[in-house]
Design a protein around this motif. Structure first.
Motif, PDB file in Angstrom:
ATOM      1  N   THR A 350      16.637   1.201 -12.581  1.00  0.00           N
ATOM      2  CA  THR A 350      16.227   1.576 -13.936  1.00  0.00           C
ATOM      3  C   THR A 350      15.196   0.599 -14.515  1.00  0.00           C
ATOM      4  O   THR A 350      15.384  -0.606 -14.476  1.00  0.00           O
ATOM      5  CB  THR A 350      17.460   1.635 -14.852  1.00  0.00           C
ATOM      6  OG1 THR A 350      18.449   2.433 -14.200  1.00  0.00           O
ATOM      7  CG2 THR A 350      17.109   2.228 -16.203  1.00  0.00           C
ATOM      8  N   LEU A 362      20.274   9.914 -32.152  1.00  0.00           N
ATOM      9  CA  LEU A 362      20.534  10.477 -30.832  1.00  0.00           C
ATOM     10  C   LEU A 362      19.443  11.470 -30.418  1.00  0.00           C
ATOM     11  O   LEU A 362      18.951  11.434 -29.280  1.00  0.00           O
ATOM     12  CB  LEU A 362      21.905  11.165 -30.814  1.00  0.00           C
ATOM     13  CG  LEU A 362      22.284  11.843 -29.491  1.00  0.00           C
ATOM     14  CD1 LEU A 362      22.296  10.845 -28.339  1.00  0.00           C
ATOM     15  CD2 LEU A 362      23.639  12.533 -29.590  1.00  0.00           C
ATOM     16  N   LEU A 366      17.196  11.264 -27.071  1.00  0.00           N
ATOM     17  CA  LEU A 366      17.217  12.304 -26.036  1.00  0.00           C
ATOM     18  C   LEU A 366      15.817  12.836 -25.763  1.00  0.00           C
ATOM     19  O   LEU A 366      15.437  13.093 -24.623  1.00  0.00           O
ATOM     20  CB  LEU A 366      18.157  13.450 -26.449  1.00  0.00           C
ATOM     21  CG  LEU A 366      19.655  13.133 -26.396  1.00  0.00           C
ATOM     22  CD1 LEU A 366      20.460  14.268 -27.033  1.00  0.00           C
ATOM     23  CD2 LEU A 366      20.118  12.909 -24.954  1.00  0.00           C
ATOM     24  N   ILE A 369      13.824   9.993 -23.858  1.00  0.00           N
ATOM     25  CA  ILE A 369      14.234   9.762 -22.464  1.00  0.00           C
ATOM     26  C   ILE A 369      13.812  10.938 -21.590  1.00  0.00           C
ATOM     27  O   ILE A 369      13.419  10.760 -20.419  1.00  0.00           O
ATOM     28  CB  ILE A 369      15.755   9.482 -22.362  1.00  0.00           C
ATOM     29  CG1 ILE A 369      16.068   8.759 -21.042  1.00  0.00           C
ATOM     30  CG2 ILE A 369      16.586  10.756 -22.483  1.00  0.00           C
ATOM     31  CD1 ILE A 369      17.448   8.186 -20.968  1.00  0.00           C
ATOM     32  N   ALA A 379      14.795   5.803 -16.299  1.00  0.00           N
ATOM     33  CA  ALA A 379      15.271   5.479 -17.636  1.00  0.00           C
ATOM     34  C   ALA A 379      16.747   5.825 -17.800  1.00  0.00           C
ATOM     35  O   ALA A 379      17.243   6.778 -17.220  1.00  0.00           O
ATOM     36  CB  ALA A 379      14.449   6.232 -18.673  1.00  0.00           C
ATOM     37  N   GLU A 380      17.419   5.027 -18.611  1.00  0.00           N
ATOM     38  CA  GLU A 380      18.812   5.296 -18.961  1.00  0.00           C
ATOM     39  C   GLU A 380      18.984   5.176 -20.467  1.00  0.00           C
ATOM     40  O   GLU A 380      18.133   4.611 -21.171  1.00  0.00           O
ATOM     41  CB  GLU A 380      19.742   4.264 -18.303  1.00  0.00           C
ATOM     42  CG  GLU A 380      19.976   4.445 -16.835  1.00  0.00           C
ATOM     43  CD  GLU A 380      21.004   3.435 -16.341  1.00  0.00           C
ATOM     44  OE1 GLU A 380      22.198   3.591 -16.643  1.00  0.00           O
ATOM     45  OE2 GLU A 380      20.599   2.485 -15.647  1.00  0.00           O
ATOM     46  N   MET A 381      20.108   5.685 -20.954  1.00  0.00           N
ATOM     47  CA  MET A 381      20.525   5.433 -22.337  1.00  0.00           C
ATOM     48  C   MET A 381      22.044   5.360 -22.328  1.00  0.00           C
ATOM     49  O   MET A 381      22.687   5.832 -21.391  1.00  0.00           O
ATOM     50  CB  MET A 381      20.046   6.549 -23.262  1.00  0.00           C
ATOM     51  CG  MET A 381      20.500   7.944 -22.852  1.00  0.00           C
ATOM     52  SD  MET A 381      19.933   9.243 -23.988  1.00  0.00           S
ATOM     53  CE  MET A 381      21.283   9.229 -25.176  1.00  0.00           C
ATOM     54  N   TYR A 383      25.650   6.623 -23.332  1.00  0.00           N
ATOM     55  CA  TYR A 383      26.125   7.962 -23.673  1.00  0.00           C
ATOM     56  C   TYR A 383      26.959   7.940 -24.941  1.00  0.00           C
ATOM     57  O   TYR A 383      28.089   8.435 -24.964  1.00  0.00           O
ATOM     58  CB  TYR A 383      26.944   8.541 -22.520  1.00  0.00           C
ATOM     59  CG  TYR A 383      26.166   8.649 -21.217  1.00  0.00           C
ATOM     60  CD1 TYR A 383      24.978   9.386 -21.170  1.00  0.00           C
ATOM     61  CD2 TYR A 383      26.591   8.031 -20.057  1.00  0.00           C
ATOM     62  CE1 TYR A 383      24.257   9.481 -19.999  1.00  0.00           C
ATOM     63  CE2 TYR A 383      25.877   8.131 -18.878  1.00  0.00           C
ATOM     64  CZ  TYR A 383      24.713   8.860 -18.854  1.00  0.00           C
ATOM     65  OH  TYR A 383      24.001   8.969 -17.694  1.00  0.00           O
ATOM     66  N   LYS A 384      26.382   7.340 -25.982  1.00  0.00           N
ATOM     67  CA  LYS A 384      27.077   7.272 -27.262  1.00  0.00           C
ATOM     68  C   LYS A 384      26.140   7.795 -28.334  1.00  0.00           C
ATOM     69  O   LYS A 384      24.929   7.602 -28.256  1.00  0.00           O
ATOM     70  CB  LYS A 384      27.445   5.824 -27.592  1.00  0.00           C
ATOM     71  CG  LYS A 384      28.555   5.290 -26.725  1.00  0.00           C
ATOM     72  CD  LYS A 384      29.210   4.098 -27.415  1.00  0.00           C
ATOM     73  CE  LYS A 384      30.603   3.882 -26.881  1.00  0.00           C
ATOM     74  NZ  LYS A 384      31.645   4.429 -27.715  1.00  0.00           N
TER      75      LYS A 384
ATOM     76  N   ARG B  27      16.051   7.880 -10.729  1.00  0.00           N
ATOM     77  CA  ARG B  27      15.340   7.958 -12.001  1.00  0.00           C
ATOM     78  C   ARG B  27      16.333   8.008 -13.160  1.00  0.00           C
ATOM     79  O   ARG B  27      16.031   7.585 -14.260  1.00  0.00           O
ATOM     80  CB  ARG B  27      14.460   9.208 -11.979  1.00  0.00           C
ATOM     81  CG  ARG B  27      13.431   9.292 -13.067  1.00  0.00           C
ATOM     82  CD  ARG B  27      12.296  10.226 -12.679  1.00  0.00           C
ATOM     83  NE  ARG B  27      12.725  11.603 -12.469  1.00  0.00           N
ATOM     84  CZ  ARG B  27      12.479  12.313 -11.365  1.00  0.00           C
ATOM     85  NH1 ARG B  27      11.800  11.777 -10.369  1.00  0.00           N
ATOM     86  NH2 ARG B  27      12.886  13.546 -11.266  1.00  0.00           N
ATOM     87  N   PHE B 123      32.918   9.083 -22.903  1.00  0.00           N
ATOM     88  CA  PHE B 123      31.693   8.992 -23.688  1.00  0.00           C
ATOM     89  C   PHE B 123      31.693  10.016 -24.802  1.00  0.00           C
ATOM     90  O   PHE B 123      32.603  10.844 -24.891  1.00  0.00           O
ATOM     91  CB  PHE B 123      30.467   9.209 -22.791  1.00  0.00           C
ATOM     92  CG  PHE B 123      30.375   8.243 -21.650  1.00  0.00           C
ATOM     93  CD1 PHE B 123      30.164   6.893 -21.896  1.00  0.00           C
ATOM     94  CD2 PHE B 123      30.512   8.667 -20.341  1.00  0.00           C
ATOM     95  CE1 PHE B 123      30.079   5.985 -20.852  1.00  0.00           C
ATOM     96  CE2 PHE B 123      30.431   7.768 -19.287  1.00  0.00           C
ATOM     97  CZ  PHE B 123      30.214   6.429 -19.535  1.00  0.00           C
ATOM     98  N   ASP B 124      30.660  10.004 -25.625  1.00  0.00           N
ATOM     99  CA  ASP B 124      30.561  11.036 -26.649  1.00  0.00           C
ATOM    100  C   ASP B 124      30.257  12.368 -25.980  1.00  0.00           C
ATOM    101  O   ASP B 124      29.535  12.426 -24.977  1.00  0.00           O
ATOM    102  CB  ASP B 124      29.493  10.646 -27.685  1.00  0.00           C
ATOM    103  CG  ASP B 124      30.061   9.646 -28.692  1.00  0.00           C
ATOM    104  OD1 ASP B 124      31.270   9.712 -28.969  1.00  0.00           O
ATOM    105  OD2 ASP B 124      29.310   8.793 -29.178  1.00  0.00           O
ATOM    106  N   ILE B 127      26.850  14.508 -23.782  1.00  0.00           N
ATOM    107  CA  ILE B 127      25.630  13.774 -23.432  1.00  0.00           C
ATOM    108  C   ILE B 127      25.506  13.655 -21.906  1.00  0.00           C
ATOM    109  O   ILE B 127      24.466  14.020 -21.353  1.00  0.00           O
ATOM    110  CB  ILE B 127      25.548  12.401 -24.140  1.00  0.00           C
ATOM    111  CG1 ILE B 127      25.854  12.553 -25.644  1.00  0.00           C
ATOM    112  CG2 ILE B 127      24.159  11.799 -23.952  1.00  0.00           C
ATOM    113  CD1 ILE B 127      25.795  11.230 -26.424  1.00  0.00           C
ATOM    114  N   PHE B 253      15.816  18.388 -24.557  1.00  0.00           N
ATOM    115  CA  PHE B 253      15.275  18.172 -23.210  1.00  0.00           C
ATOM    116  C   PHE B 253      14.211  19.221 -22.870  1.00  0.00           C
ATOM    117  O   PHE B 253      13.533  19.112 -21.851  1.00  0.00           O
ATOM    118  CB  PHE B 253      16.384  18.255 -22.150  1.00  0.00           C
ATOM    119  CG  PHE B 253      17.324  17.074 -22.121  1.00  0.00           C
ATOM    120  CD1 PHE B 253      16.977  15.860 -22.709  1.00  0.00           C
ATOM    121  CD2 PHE B 253      18.544  17.167 -21.485  1.00  0.00           C
ATOM    122  CE1 PHE B 253      17.846  14.772 -22.666  1.00  0.00           C
ATOM    123  CE2 PHE B 253      19.417  16.084 -21.432  1.00  0.00           C
ATOM    124  CZ  PHE B 253      19.073  14.885 -22.028  1.00  0.00           C
TER     125      PHE B 253
END
Lengths: 430, 430
Positions: A350, A362, A366, A369, A379-381, A383-384, B27, B123-124, B127, B253
């Protein structure tokens, strides 16, 4: 028992190791093939001598009788014969299975990777054989495993020795497997096994002892070519002539410094017909490790001109020479070394974590990303919905992500992203 | 039966395909893990419903009872529980085994690769689930397989439908597996199986029919959220609420164009607990192929929040969602497409062939090629003492090697090499 999971850190280390080995194979122009893990049971039978009992067999389910492959050489020979291929340079990296007593600390497992490179075809003598040794030299040098030596011998020389020492031909194979133990036990023990279990005469054993304790280079080959007895034996003469040629080629490759012509090298498997070799590490570079791992041989191989013919209905032979890299043993060394160094291997690639400094962002994260992924950026984020900035930056530090892309309300309003270098804390708006 | 060797051209195509899939997984920040091909038999039992009979078992050899893994999901859940991992994003590309009836022309084998990406952790909502769908979208787009649709549903919605239609809870699973056939057979047949084999009342079946033939997008979700019966069912309401959230994220997305909320999607396996999805190709881009391959689903997955708990002694759950790419079906399509195009895939990466225009130059060739290898250049030579130049250049053309390094006596005397571009025949001395 004797198998293991690879956690991400181990999987990453293994990927690095396999990629070094495969790079070398590709540098030498090899193509990849793949064969099933399952082979017909009958394909594997009668190829491994005493070791046949270590083959994993599947339950009889009313169809074909199957077994798990024991190595990659027999499947390769089966592949060549089945497809009538008479000329091929291939590599194959895959798992093999042996119902052996595992010794996991020394890298001996029941499921393990083999990395094989083989050259099949009728060629001028010793050119492919020399390349196999060059490959071992390149890989062991690349991996910086410390000093090593590649022992070389030839089954024809060994058989010649047995013949001129008065061993009947029927006892060549048992004599051979006894000689093979010389790297682990002293000559006296080997001699007594020859005379006791294998039924050689004491005189024959003593004469064998004079030969198989020899090792050296071109000088030794020349001396044996002049040996009044050996020089009269057709097989030995052929083997020695080829060994001389091999050393000539290895000199051109500049690698004779690590090669030892060693008459005690015999190799366990039955199918070798010419040159055989085995690489051993001379000492462990394990200053930081309390107990050095004893790993033994880290590569081995040889010429097997008869194996393909065993799978051809008309017995047509395809000469082959190949090498197998003992990747599990090398992996054990690298794993211990890594542990001792305290270095932490990244397990992901990453490049950037998409973060936010406050709540209700959020959707913006989203959207960003998704753009990054579509642009090929890793890329990451988290998950909250509403993660804390500190937690997000901590995640970067824990996993080695170098950059954080920060989107807050201000950035959103301005149509920019704040890019932060996690290590230096420098930030740019872009 | 049902397995196959990969010749170099197939191995090269597969490497290209797997590398596209793995790139996508990386990725998205996934780490690799590896688990053994062998699992304890008991680990696999009771996880696959009716399909358990397709598991390959090993012979009882007086030790552990073993079987070949059936998929990569159960080993992943076993890994998480065994190592008490509660949070992980991993990918795993490896072979799995099913004693199924092979249909090799449609890419169905007994030994085949799976490419799995899973996100484990609390997680939430939605997501990670949305990311799995994004991954399917990226991979199918990257591979240019033609138009596709990703069907999405939720086990909770299905169970809610069954409940409000008057199906007793004990018949949810059989009803579910019957609904799953709707992509292959018309509603009438499904209905008669429900009433006949599965013992539902005709009225219940009719009511189910009204729901499971629906498909659409956000509008359908909104409509069902207002449905007087469904909106009273707790499970269905939860599922529909999450489905709405999922569509919100998928809109960010930018991929809702390929997503269909489809109430007929049920998925075979028992372990799903929430969102489920499946990608299908809408048509074959096989203009050049006489008979298009029917491949069906090319990716699938869903949420399985209960599986890890089955392996934990205290039953501690780790919520998981994941996707599996149907690589063999995709491989079949790419293989057929490549064949139809007549394009020849290179099976090696060799950059230069070391050649000579006349006899007695073997030593010079060996020296040069050794220098090239040591400099990291991918080089080959013919394994002949005195090959003809024409044969050497022919080898370049056959295998796609772009350059020939030519050493003759003149070059040797001048201390140069002649480098020839095989395609243009241009030469430079260097």
């Amino acid at each position: 028992q004797g198998t293991r999971d690879h956690a991400p850190a181990q999987a990453a280390l293994r990927e690095r190791l396999l990629s070094a080995v495969v790079s070398c194979f590709k540098r030498h122009g090899a193509a990849a093939i793949d064969t099933p893990v399952l082979e017909l049971r009958e394909t594997l039978m009668g190829k491994y001598g005493e070791e046949t009992k270590l083959i994993y067999e599947l339950q009889d389910q009313g169809g074909e009788l199957l077994a798990l492959r024991y190595d990659l050489t027999v499947p390769f020979a089966r592949y060549l014969a089945m497809n009538k291929v008479t000329n091929m340079k291939r590599y194959h990296v895959a798992k093999v299975y042996r119902r052996d007593n595992p010794a996991t600390t020394r890298g001996r497992y029941r499921e393990f990777y083999q990395c094989d490179f083989d050259i099949a075809g009728q060629f001028d003598p010793m050119i492919p054989d020399a390349e196999c040794l060059k490959i071992v030299h390149e890989i062991l040098s690349d991996l910086q495993l410390g000093d090593f030596v590649i022992k070389v011998n030839d089954r024809r020389i060994l058989n010649g020795v047995f013949a001129v020492c008065g061993v009947p031909e029927s006892k060549f194979i048992p004599a051979c497997s006894t000689v093979d133990k010389l790297d682990k036990v002293p000559w006296e023990e080997v001699r007594s096994e020859m005379v006791g279990e294998k039924g050689l005469s004491p005189e024959a054993a003593d004469r064998i002892g004079e030969y198989v304790q020899l090792h050296g280079g071109l000088d030794l080959i020349e001396r044996l070519l002049q040996d009044p007895k050996l020089s009269q034996n057709k097989l030995a003469k052929e083997g020695l002539g080829d060994m001389k040629l091999l050393f000539e080629y290895l000199t051109l490759f500049g690698i004779t410094g690590k090669i030892s012509f060693d008459l005690s090298l015999a190799r366990g498997l039955d199918y070798y017909t010419g040159v055989i070799f085995e690489a051993v590490l001379l000492q462990q570079e394990n200053e930081h490790v309390e107990e050095a791992v004893s790993v033994g041989s880290v590569a081995g191989g040889g010429r097997y001109d008869g194996l393909v013919g065993m799978f051809d209905p008309k017995g047509r032979k395809v000469p082959c020479v190949g090498v197998s890299i003992g990747i599990e043993r090398i992996f054990s060394i690298l794993e211990q070394r890594l542990e001792a160094s305290g270095e932490k291997l990244r397990t992901t690639e990453t490049q950037v974590l998409v973060t936010t400094p406050h709540k209700h962002m959020l959707a913006a994260r989203l959207k960003l990303i998704s753009e990054l992924w579509d642009a090929g950026i890793k890329a990451e984020m988290l998950y909250k919905k509403d993660p804390k900035l500190l937690k997000q930056l901590q995640y970067c530090e824990d996993t080695g992500i170098p950059l954080a892309a920060i989107v807050g309300e201000q950035e959103l309003a301005d149509g920019v992203v704040k890019l932060r270098d996690v290590a230096t804390r420098e930030e740019v708006r872009m």
